[in-house]
Every structure is written in structure tokens, then in C-alpha cells.
Design a protein around this motif. Structure first.
Motif, PDB file in Angstrom:
ATOM      1  N   GLN A 103      -7.940  13.994  12.180  1.00  0.00           N
ATOM      2  CA  GLN A 103      -8.085  12.550  11.954  1.00  0.00           C
ATOM      3  C   GLN A 103      -7.492  12.144  10.612  1.00  0.00           C
ATOM      4  O   GLN A 103      -6.852  11.099  10.475  1.00  0.00           O
ATOM      5  CB  GLN A 103      -9.560  12.163  12.038  1.00  0.00           C
ATOM      6  CG  GLN A 103     -10.088  12.183  13.460  1.00  0.00           C
ATOM      7  CD  GLN A 103     -11.585  11.965  13.512  1.00  0.00           C
ATOM      8  OE1 GLN A 103     -12.331  12.419  12.640  1.00  0.00           O
ATOM      9  NE2 GLN A 103     -12.040  11.273  14.540  1.00  0.00           N
TER      10      GLN A 103
ATOM     11  N   LEU B  39      -3.769  11.948  11.033  1.00  0.00           N
ATOM     12  CA  LEU B  39      -3.347  10.723  11.721  1.00  0.00           C
ATOM     13  C   LEU B  39      -3.476   9.504  10.817  1.00  0.00           C
ATOM     14  O   LEU B  39      -2.597   8.641  10.781  1.00  0.00           O
ATOM     15  CB  LEU B  39      -4.192  10.522  12.984  1.00  0.00           C
ATOM     16  CG  LEU B  39      -3.891  11.488  14.125  1.00  0.00           C
ATOM     17  CD1 LEU B  39      -4.909  11.288  15.248  1.00  0.00           C
ATOM     18  CD2 LEU B  39      -2.483  11.252  14.650  1.00  0.00           C
ATOM     19  N   LEU B  40      -4.575   9.445  10.075  1.00  0.00           N
ATOM     20  CA  LEU B  40      -4.769   8.311   9.169  1.00  0.00           C
ATOM     21  C   LEU B  40      -3.681   8.273   8.101  1.00  0.00           C
ATOM     22  O   LEU B  40      -3.128   7.209   7.778  1.00  0.00           O
ATOM     23  CB  LEU B  40      -6.146   8.422   8.502  1.00  0.00           C
ATOM     24  CG  LEU B  40      -7.290   7.743   9.228  1.00  0.00           C
ATOM     25  CD1 LEU B  40      -8.609   8.081   8.530  1.00  0.00           C
ATOM     26  CD2 LEU B  40      -7.090   6.235   9.263  1.00  0.00           C
TER      27      LEU B  40
ATOM     28  N   ALA C 169      -0.550   7.040   9.577  1.00  0.00           N
ATOM     29  CA  ALA C 169      -0.630   5.603   9.851  1.00  0.00           C
ATOM     30  C   ALA C 169      -0.370   4.800   8.581  1.00  0.00           C
ATOM     31  O   ALA C 169       0.369   3.812   8.577  1.00  0.00           O
ATOM     32  CB  ALA C 169      -2.006   5.264  10.422  1.00  0.00           C
TER      33      ALA C 169
ATOM     34  N   ALA D  68       3.358   5.188   7.583  1.00  0.00           N
ATOM     35  CA  ALA D  68       4.236   4.421   8.473  1.00  0.00           C
ATOM     36  C   ALA D  68       4.152   2.936   8.187  1.00  0.00           C
ATOM     37  O   ALA D  68       5.166   2.229   8.123  1.00  0.00           O
ATOM     38  CB  ALA D  68       3.861   4.700   9.933  1.00  0.00           C
ATOM     39  N   THR D  69       2.912   2.462   7.968  1.00  0.00           N
ATOM     40  CA  THR D  69       2.751   1.038   7.666  1.00  0.00           C
ATOM     41  C   THR D  69       3.407   0.688   6.339  1.00  0.00           C
ATOM     42  O   THR D  69       4.101  -0.330   6.218  1.00  0.00           O
ATOM     43  CB  THR D  69       1.258   0.675   7.622  1.00  0.00           C
ATOM     44  OG1 THR D  69       0.660   1.081   8.850  1.00  0.00           O
ATOM     45  CG2 THR D  69       1.060  -0.815   7.421  1.00  0.00           C
TER      46      THR D  69
ATOM     47  N   ALA E 123       7.136   0.625   6.750  1.00  0.00           N
ATOM     48  CA  ALA E 123       7.565  -0.541   7.518  1.00  0.00           C
ATOM     49  C   ALA E 123       7.539  -1.801   6.660  1.00  0.00           C
ATOM     50  O   ALA E 123       8.469  -2.612   6.685  1.00  0.00           O
ATOM     51  CB  ALA E 123       6.655  -0.718   8.735  1.00  0.00           C
TER      52      ALA E 123
ATOM     53  N   ARG F 190     -14.627   7.349  17.405  1.00  0.00           N
ATOM     54  CA  ARG F 190     -13.892   7.245  16.153  1.00  0.00           C
ATOM     55  C   ARG F 190     -12.488   7.831  16.302  1.00  0.00           C
ATOM     56  O   ARG F 190     -11.511   7.316  15.776  1.00  0.00           O
ATOM     57  CB  ARG F 190     -14.665   7.994  15.068  1.00  0.00           C
ATOM     58  CG  ARG F 190     -14.133   7.742  13.676  1.00  0.00           C
ATOM     59  CD  ARG F 190     -14.958   8.469  12.656  1.00  0.00           C
ATOM     60  NE  ARG F 190     -16.262   7.848  12.479  1.00  0.00           N
ATOM     61  CZ  ARG F 190     -17.282   8.438  11.865  1.00  0.00           C
ATOM     62  NH1 ARG F 190     -17.150   9.671  11.406  1.00  0.00           N
ATOM     63  NH2 ARG F 190     -18.424   7.822  11.747  1.00  0.00           N
ATOM     64  N   ARG F 191     -12.415   8.935  17.068  1.00  0.00           N
ATOM     65  CA  ARG F 191     -11.102   9.563  17.281  1.00  0.00           C
ATOM     66  C   ARG F 191     -10.176   8.620  18.048  1.00  0.00           C
ATOM     67  O   ARG F 191      -9.004   8.475  17.712  1.00  0.00           O
ATOM     68  CB  ARG F 191     -11.269  10.869  18.046  1.00  0.00           C
ATOM     69  CG  ARG F 191      -9.939  11.471  18.480  1.00  0.00           C
ATOM     70  CD  ARG F 191     -10.095  12.826  19.096  1.00  0.00           C
ATOM     71  NE  ARG F 191     -10.413  13.831  18.090  1.00  0.00           N
ATOM     72  CZ  ARG F 191     -10.516  15.123  18.333  1.00  0.00           C
ATOM     73  NH1 ARG F 191     -10.338  15.566  19.562  1.00  0.00           N
ATOM     74  NH2 ARG F 191     -10.794  15.971  17.389  1.00  0.00           N
TER      75      ARG F 191
ATOM     76  N   THR G   7      -8.866   5.990  15.760  1.00  0.00           N
ATOM     77  CA  THR G   7      -7.845   6.526  14.857  1.00  0.00           C
ATOM     78  C   THR G   7      -6.501   6.654  15.556  1.00  0.00           C
ATOM     79  O   THR G   7      -5.457   6.281  15.023  1.00  0.00           O
ATOM     80  CB  THR G   7      -8.290   7.905  14.333  1.00  0.00           C
ATOM     81  OG1 THR G   7      -9.586   7.779  13.775  1.00  0.00           O
ATOM     82  CG2 THR G   7      -7.329   8.410  13.268  1.00  0.00           C
TER      83      THR G   7
ATOM     84  N   LEU H 286      -5.017   3.285  16.091  1.00  0.00           N
ATOM     85  CA  LEU H 286      -4.487   2.781  14.827  1.00  0.00           C
ATOM     86  C   LEU H 286      -3.127   3.403  14.529  1.00  0.00           C
ATOM     87  O   LEU H 286      -2.175   2.716  14.131  1.00  0.00           O
ATOM     88  CB  LEU H 286      -5.455   3.069  13.687  1.00  0.00           C
ATOM     89  CG  LEU H 286      -4.984   2.692  12.286  1.00  0.00           C
ATOM     90  CD1 LEU H 286      -4.798   1.175  12.179  1.00  0.00           C
ATOM     91  CD2 LEU H 286      -5.971   3.172  11.229  1.00  0.00           C
ATOM     92  N   PHE H 287      -3.046   4.717  14.762  1.00  0.00           N
ATOM     93  CA  PHE H 287      -1.791   5.423  14.510  1.00  0.00           C
ATOM     94  C   PHE H 287      -0.682   4.907  15.425  1.00  0.00           C
ATOM     95  O   PHE H 287       0.429   4.606  14.971  1.00  0.00           O
ATOM     96  CB  PHE H 287      -2.010   6.925  14.740  1.00  0.00           C
ATOM     97  CG  PHE H 287      -0.744   7.716  14.607  1.00  0.00           C
ATOM     98  CD1 PHE H 287      -0.162   7.923  13.361  1.00  0.00           C
ATOM     99  CD2 PHE H 287      -0.127   8.261  15.725  1.00  0.00           C
ATOM    100  CE1 PHE H 287       0.995   8.654  13.242  1.00  0.00           C
ATOM    101  CE2 PHE H 287       1.029   8.986  15.613  1.00  0.00           C
ATOM    102  CZ  PHE H 287       1.595   9.190  14.366  1.00  0.00           C
TER     103      PHE H 287
ATOM    104  N   SER I 188       0.374   1.450  14.383  1.00  0.00           N
ATOM    105  CA  SER I 188       1.160   1.496  13.161  1.00  0.00           C
ATOM    106  C   SER I 188       2.592   1.921  13.449  1.00  0.00           C
ATOM    107  O   SER I 188       3.550   1.363  12.893  1.00  0.00           O
ATOM    108  CB  SER I 188       0.531   2.455  12.154  1.00  0.00           C
ATOM    109  OG  SER I 188      -0.752   2.014  11.818  1.00  0.00           O
ATOM    110  N   CYS I 189       2.734   2.914  14.320  1.00  0.00           N
ATOM    111  CA  CYS I 189       4.085   3.394  14.667  1.00  0.00           C
ATOM    112  C   CYS I 189       4.875   2.288  15.369  1.00  0.00           C
ATOM    113  O   CYS I 189       6.068   2.101  15.102  1.00  0.00           O
ATOM    114  CB  CYS I 189       3.997   4.632  15.550  1.00  0.00           C
ATOM    115  SG  CYS I 189       3.442   6.088  14.647  1.00  0.00           S
TER     116      CYS I 189
ATOM    117  N   VAL J  74       4.437  -0.974  15.104  1.00  0.00           N
ATOM    118  CA  VAL J  74       4.781  -2.003  14.116  1.00  0.00           C
ATOM    119  C   VAL J  74       5.909  -1.506  13.227  1.00  0.00           C
ATOM    120  O   VAL J  74       6.868  -2.229  12.929  1.00  0.00           O
ATOM    121  CB  VAL J  74       3.534  -2.375  13.274  1.00  0.00           C
ATOM    122  CG1 VAL J  74       3.935  -3.258  12.109  1.00  0.00           C
ATOM    123  CG2 VAL J  74       2.513  -3.074  14.137  1.00  0.00           C
ATOM    124  N   ALA J  75       5.803  -0.236  12.802  1.00  0.00           N
ATOM    125  CA  ALA J  75       6.832   0.324  11.919  1.00  0.00           C
ATOM    126  C   ALA J  75       8.193   0.314  12.590  1.00  0.00           C
ATOM    127  O   ALA J  75       9.195  -0.102  11.998  1.00  0.00           O
ATOM    128  CB  ALA J  75       6.444   1.746  11.523  1.00  0.00           C
TER     129      ALA J  75
END
Lengths: 167, 183
Positions: A9, A12-13, A16, A19-20, A23, B2-3, B6, B9-10, B13-14, B16-17
Motif C-alpha cells: 500500500q 502504491l501511495l 500515486a 504521478a500526480t 502530472a 482500504r486496499r 488505495t 487512488l493509484f 492518479s495514473c 489523470v497523469a
């Protein structure tokens, strides 16, 4: 004690966030470049007043036009005129970039100074004991004369715009 | 739960990026616009360029003063450079593209101030065999190289012209072209 997030996790965070961030940076760079050509967001200073920072100050004393200058042999060319800006600058430290001057028209069109050494004093680049008065020379098309807005103190089109004192 | 959040979110984000990055200019986004000699090309910032004439020589002079001599060929492209946009200054870079090879110009050309034009010349030294099919590509120096579309002039140099070229030939270019007001 149990960790709040597993290692996966966190990975991944992290990605994220990276990447943000990347961008947003890319978007900012693209915006700056794509709008850089016609972005003319000069910040006008009150007429006759100085632009003051902690590094120094600079004030436009006047704008004068002429077809010839006694210290210049060259003619500005058909349809062009010299515009001489007299300015007064005080420099506190070496970070005061007051010598990056552009003459600006009311629509944002601008001209770099062809000289900032006309006269006995040149634009100061080192700390000064007292305010220095100097002249900067610009060559502009005659058609611009009625539309001059002032002198910008910056190479970008978002710097302060010095305006001459009211007549 | 929660996983799942996450991962979502990832993925978001990708997405959007990738969307945002797609708006950034790259080498691939530049459009090379073909032009013939005599035609004008206007960059997005109002810099207007037109290649006027192509000349060949082996001795290069500037306002009559000797500059250089070559065993190959100096390809000279006379051009008019006008600034119709808000600000001029800076430089314009040139290169010749021929048969997959690229030859850089001897120097950049200075762009005049806003509202002015200059009559200047791009000079490129290249081998004789590269003349036929050569194209002149002009670019403005930028942080990202392909912000603008760029013109590529077909110089129209034919084999007959190359065969007829008999050195030594002197080509003269302006040493410091004066800017003139755009009428």
C-alpha cells in the motif's frame, strides 16, 4: 503494534503521489509555454512612482522621442524613432535586476532596450550609495508612439510596469 | 476496503497523469509544415519567415569581407524575417535536412524587434551530393524543442543546377542586417 498500511500500500501511495506531482508539473510547464507568447500581464506601478523591492528601487522619470541622438551616428531607419527613457535607480544588493528593461505598448507589444548606457551614467548593476539617474534607448516603429504604456522591469511579460509621471 | 481505495487512488492518479502529460508538447507533436521558396511561414508567436532565394558558393563573404572558404558547398538561403507579434528578439536556428542527414547552419539568425523586419541569410556548409532534395528546417530555440510547428522549405535544388555549379563561386551575405519597419 500492527502497521497502518502494508508495504504494498505504501508503494502504491508513493507512486500515486509521484504521478500526480509529475502530472501537475507537466501541466504547469505546458501552460506557461503555451501562454508565454501572448501573456501580457504587466503589473502597472502608479504613474511617476517607484517600483520598490528589498533589493532596490527604480522609477521612470520621463519618455522622450527623437529621430536622432547626438551620441548615436545611426539613423533609426525609415518609419522608426528613438525613444529615450530616463530612469532613477537605487541598488541595495546584487539581486536587484533593474537593468532588464523593455518599452511596452498598450497592447503588450514590447521592445528591448538597444542601450542602457546613453548619457553619463549607466544602469547600475551594483549597490549604489545614492540614486542614479540614467537613460535607456529604444528603437520603435513610429506608429507605436501614441500607444506607449511605460517601461517594464523584467524580461518576462509579468513584471512591474513603470509609468511616467503625469504631465 | 482500504486496499481497494488505495488501488483506486493509484489508478485514478495514473489516468489523470497520462491525460495531463498528453498536453505537453514533445518532438512528436511538432508539425513540420512544407513550404516552397517564396512562401511565408508564420510561427505561433507572430514571427513571419519567408525564404526568398537559394544560392551556392565556395567562398563566403559578409558585406564583401572574406569569411570562409570550403571544399564542399556553402548553401545560402536569403530570407525575410518579420516580427508581427508582441515581442521580437532572440534567434532563429536553421538546419538542412537531406537524405536522412542533418547539417546545422553556421550560426543562428538574429530576430528583429517587434514591428520590424530584416533581410538576412541562413548559411549551411554541406557536401555537393547533399544538395539535391535538400530542405531547410527553421526552429525557434525553446525549453521544449517542439512548442511550435516548424517550417521545412523545399529548396528545389535540382541535379542540373549542381552539375552546372563550377567553383570557385563567391556568395555574399549581410554582415549585420539592419532592421526596418514593417510597412
Amino acid at each position: 503494534m500492527k502497521a497502518r498500511y502494508t508495504r504494498g500500500q505504501w508503494w502504491l501511495l508513493t507512486w500515486a503521489v509521484v504521478a500526480t506531482g509529475f502530472a501537475l508539473t507537466a501541466l504547469f510547464v505546458a501552460r506557461v509555454i503555451s501562454t508565454g507568447y501572448d501573456h501580457t500581464d504587466y503589473r502597472p506601478v502608479k504613474a511617476g512612482e517607484a517600483y520598490v523591492t528589498e533589493h532596490g528601487s527604480i522609477r521612470l522619470l520621463g519618455l522622450y522621442r527623437s529621430r536622432s541622438l547626438t551620441r548615436y551616428e545611426d539613423d533609426p531607419g525609415d518609419g522608426a524613432v528613438y525613444v529615450v527613457a530616463t530612469l532613477e535607480a537605487s541598488i541595495v544588493d546584487d539581486d536587484a535586476l533593474v537593468c532588464l528593461l523593455r518599452l511596452v505598448q498598450d497592447d503588450g507589444r514590447s521592445w528591448a532596450a538597444s542601450s542602457s548606457t546613453y548619457g553619463d551614467e549607466r544602469c547600475p548593476s551594483a549597490p549604489t550609495a545614492a540614486p542614479v539617474t540614467f537613460a535607456a534607448v529604444f528603437v520603435v516603429p513610429e506608429a507605436a508612439l501614441g500607444r506607449l504604456a511605460g517601461v517594464a522591469v523584467s524580461t518576462t511579460s509579468t513584471g512591474p510596469l513603470l509609468r511616467p509621471p503625469p504631465a | 476496503m482500504r486496499r481497494l481505495a488505495t488501488v483506486l487512488l493509484f489508478v485514478a492518479s495514473c489516468l489523470v497523469a497520462s491525460l495531463l502529460v498528453s498536453v505537453v508538447p514533445t518532438d512528436d507533436t511538432a508539425v513540420r509544415v512544407s513550404r516552397e521558396v517564396g512562401e511565408e511561414f508564420v510561427f505561433e508567436d507572430g514571427l513571419a519567415v519567408s525564404a526568398r532565394q537559394v544560392r551556392l558558393g565556395t567562398v563566403l563573404t559578409a558585406d564583401g569581407a572574406f569569411v570562409a572558404r570550403t571544399a564542399d558547398v556553402f548553401l545560402v538561403v536569403d530570407a525575410r524575417i518579420a516580427v508581427r507579434g508582441l515581442r521580437g528578439g532572440g534567434t532563429l536556428d536553421a538546419e538542412i535536412v537531406s537524405g536522412g542527414r542533418v547539417f546545422a547552419a553556421r550560426s543562428s539568425v538574429v530576430v528583429p524587434q517587434a514591428g520590424f523586419y530584416t533581410a538576412d541569410a541562413f548559411v549551411v556548409e554541406l557536401p555537393r551530393e547533399a544538395l539535391v532534395g535538400s530542405r531547410l528546417r527553421l526552429t525557434q530555440p525553446a525549453v521544449l524543442t517542439s512548442v511550435h510547428n516548424v517550417p521545412e522549405y523545399d529548396l528545389g535544388v535540382e541535379q542540373a543546377v549542381v552539375d552546372a555549379f563550377a567553383p570557385p563561386v563567391t556568395v555574399d551575405v549581410p554582415a549585420g542586417p539592419a532592421q526596418q519597419v514593417i510597412s
